[in-house]
Scaffold this active site. Structure first.
Site, PDB file in Angstrom:
ATOM      1  N   TRP A 276      20.038  14.307 -91.268  1.00 53.21           N
ATOM      2  CA  TRP A 276      19.251  14.377 -90.032  1.00 53.21           C
ATOM      3  C   TRP A 276      19.519  13.192 -89.133  1.00 53.21           C
ATOM      4  CZ3 TRP A 276      18.177  18.942 -88.750  1.00 53.21           C
ATOM      5  CH2 TRP A 276      17.919  19.894 -89.728  1.00 53.21           C
TER       6      TRP A 276
ATOM      7  N   ASP B 131      12.050   9.394 -86.573  1.00 57.50           N
ATOM      8  CA  ASP B 131      11.921  10.814 -86.880  1.00 57.50           C
ATOM      9  C   ASP B 131      11.113  10.920 -88.172  1.00 57.50           C
ATOM     10  OD1 ASP B 131      12.169  13.442 -87.676  1.00 57.50           O
ATOM     11  OD2 ASP B 131      14.373  13.467 -87.699  1.00 57.50           O
TER      12      ASP B 131
ATOM     13  N   LYS C  38       6.605  21.008 -91.931  1.00 55.65           N
ATOM     14  CA  LYS C  38       6.581  20.506 -93.304  1.00 55.65           C
ATOM     15  C   LYS C  38       5.153  20.101 -93.679  1.00 55.65           C
ATOM     16  CE  LYS C  38      11.078  19.415 -92.026  1.00 55.65           C
ATOM     17  NZ  LYS C  38      11.741  20.583 -92.520  1.00 55.65           N
TER      18      LYS C  38
HETATM   19  N1  PMP Z   1      14.587  15.852 -88.733  1.00 59.56           N
HETATM   20  C1  PMP Z   1      14.231  16.064 -90.011  1.00 59.56           C
HETATM   21  C2  PMP Z   1      13.955  14.885 -90.889  1.00 59.56           C
HETATM   22  C3  PMP Z   1      14.114  17.370 -90.498  1.00 59.56           C
HETATM   23  O1  PMP Z   1      13.767  17.585 -91.767  1.00 59.56           O
HETATM   24  C4  PMP Z   1      14.373  18.450 -89.627  1.00 59.56           C
HETATM   25  C5  PMP Z   1      14.222  19.898 -90.064  1.00 59.56           C
HETATM   26  N2  PMP Z   1      14.394  20.201 -91.362  1.00 59.56           N
HETATM   27  C6  PMP Z   1      14.772  18.186 -88.319  1.00 59.56           C
HETATM   28  C7  PMP Z   1      14.843  16.877 -87.908  1.00 59.56           C
HETATM   29  C8  PMP Z   1      15.070  19.290 -87.356  1.00 59.56           C
HETATM   30  O2  PMP Z   1      13.901  19.955 -87.064  1.00 59.56           O
HETATM   31  P1  PMP Z   1      13.837  21.319 -86.243  1.00 59.56           P
HETATM   32  O3  PMP Z   1      14.571  22.350 -87.063  1.00 59.56           O
HETATM   33  O4  PMP Z   1      12.381  21.581 -86.141  1.00 59.56           O
HETATM   34  O5  PMP Z   1      14.490  21.090 -84.947  1.00 59.56           O
END
Ligand code: PMP
Length: 358
Positions: free
Chosen positions: A101, A170, A194
């Site tokens: 991420w 994040d 989550k």
């Molecule tokens: N950052 C993290 C730490 C994540 O776990 C996720 C999704 N699993 C995201 C960003 C991306 O999120 P989204 O799919 O809601 O755009």
């Protein structure tokens, strides 16, 4: 029958929240309509929205000089919104890379600004947080970005670094899993799916002095100042997700708030890591200091056993344990709504499986 759901996200929600939403589904508080059928401008929805924000502020002790935004677009939209909102043309941003991420956040930011990876644990397969002393920080960076919990790799900051530049985090996969000191951050963002509620809503907590910086070309739907001035309703917000997140906030308060939740999360994580560490069969790839309390990746001694492990787990009502396709093995996501009983059931199953296959 409800199963034990270890999904990484969208993920398990508290049963009490789902049941309350069910009770209120077709007729919310005597209004004769579902929350999803109401105008976001109606006084009844505005009240739902305001209560969710107030409870969010209480849970995280958010100071008044921070705005709380309820937006769409997921954390991925924030990968683009953060650099565009916080930096002027040609601005610099430093990013620490601790996994998938972070990597995505850097790549997206680099489309708009001078985004630099100032530290990375890629060489050791993202099994740690790179030592802070080794981060090649730029004193003139507009912000430093970290991902507090890498959902795929299971790497979590247990402490946040003291920084000279604004710290952006994040927190998609560990927000509200433990108390944090919001005043240490310039901006926190998190997708809801989550720990907070259903997909479709993204929480942004941003210091008010940062609301109206950045590129003039920021799309207005992603512009923090515009959304803050409109109470996150510059366009139609994800009303039903907002309502559900509000119910989760009320549930968190009933659980005793984030300190109580953190204690429970710690017990759950220790149970699972304790079993893994005590066995010669299972292995946790992440270094002990950086182990996530939310996402626990682990491997079996032979990938050939994975299919049998997953089939047996499935039959035992333990769902969604397959690791992310990019890393393999297993991953148990044990967010707030995953109870200690679920983790205990998983541990029992893992012990049985080891006995039969070890
Ligand atoms: N950052 C993290 C730490 C994540 O776990 C996720 C999704 N699993 C995201 C960003 C991306 O999120 P989204 O799919 O809601 O755009």
């Amino acid at each position: 029958m409800r199963v034990h759901n270890f999904s990484a996200g969208p993920a398990s929600l508290p049963l009490a929240v789902l049941e309350r939403a069910q009770r209120e589904f077709t007729d919310y508080a005597g209004s004769g309509m579902s929350v999803m059928e109401m105008s976001h401008r109606s006084s009844i929805f505005v009240e739902i929205a305001a209560r969710a924000e107030a409870n969010c502020r209480t849970l995280l002790s958010i100071p008044d000089d921070y705005a709380v935004l309820f937006l769409q677009g997921g954390a991925t939209a924030q990968f683009a919104a953060v650099p565009q909102n916080l930096l002027p043309d040609g601005g610099k941003a430093d990013y620490v890379n601790t996994g998938s991420w972070s990597t995505k956040a850097i790549k997206e930011a680099a489309r708009y600004v001078d985004a630099r990876e100032v530290a990375s644990s890629k060489a050791s397969n993202f099994d740690r947080i790179p030592p802070v002393a080794d981060w090649a920080l730029r004193p003139d960076a507009g912000y430093l970005h970290v991902c507090s919990n890498e959902t795929i790799g299971g790497v979590q900051f247990q402490e946040f670094p003291a920084t000279d530049v604004p710290l952006v985090v994040d927190m998609s996969s560990d927000i509200m899993s433990r108390p944090i000191d919001v005043s240490r951050f310039a901006l926190i963002y998190a997708g809801a799916q989550k720990n907070l509620g259903p997909a479709g809503l993204t929480l942004v907590i941003v210091r008010r002095d940062l609301l109206d910086r950045g590129l003039g070309s920021v799309p207005s739907v992603l512009h923090y100042g515009t959304q803050a001035a409109a109470d996150s309703m510059s366009n139609t917000p994800p009303t039903y997700a907002w309502y559900l997140v509000g119910l989760v906030f009320e549930w968190l308060l009933e659980q005793g708030g984030l300190a109580a939740i953190a204690e429970r999360n710690e017990r759950k994580a220790q149970l699972l890591y304790g079993l893994i560490d005590g066995s010669n069969f299972y292995r946790a790839p992440v270094q002990v200091e950086a182990r996530s309390r939310m996402n626990v990746p682990f491997t079996l001694p032979d990938p050939e056993l994975d299919a049998a492990f997953l089939a047996g787990a499935d039959a035992a009502g333990l769902k969604n344990l397959k690791g992310h396709r990019s890393v393999g093995g297993m991953r148990a996501s044990i967010y707030n709504a995953v109870g200690e009983d679920a983790v205990a059931a998983l541990c029992d199953y893992m012990q049985d499986f080891e006995r039969d296959h070890g």
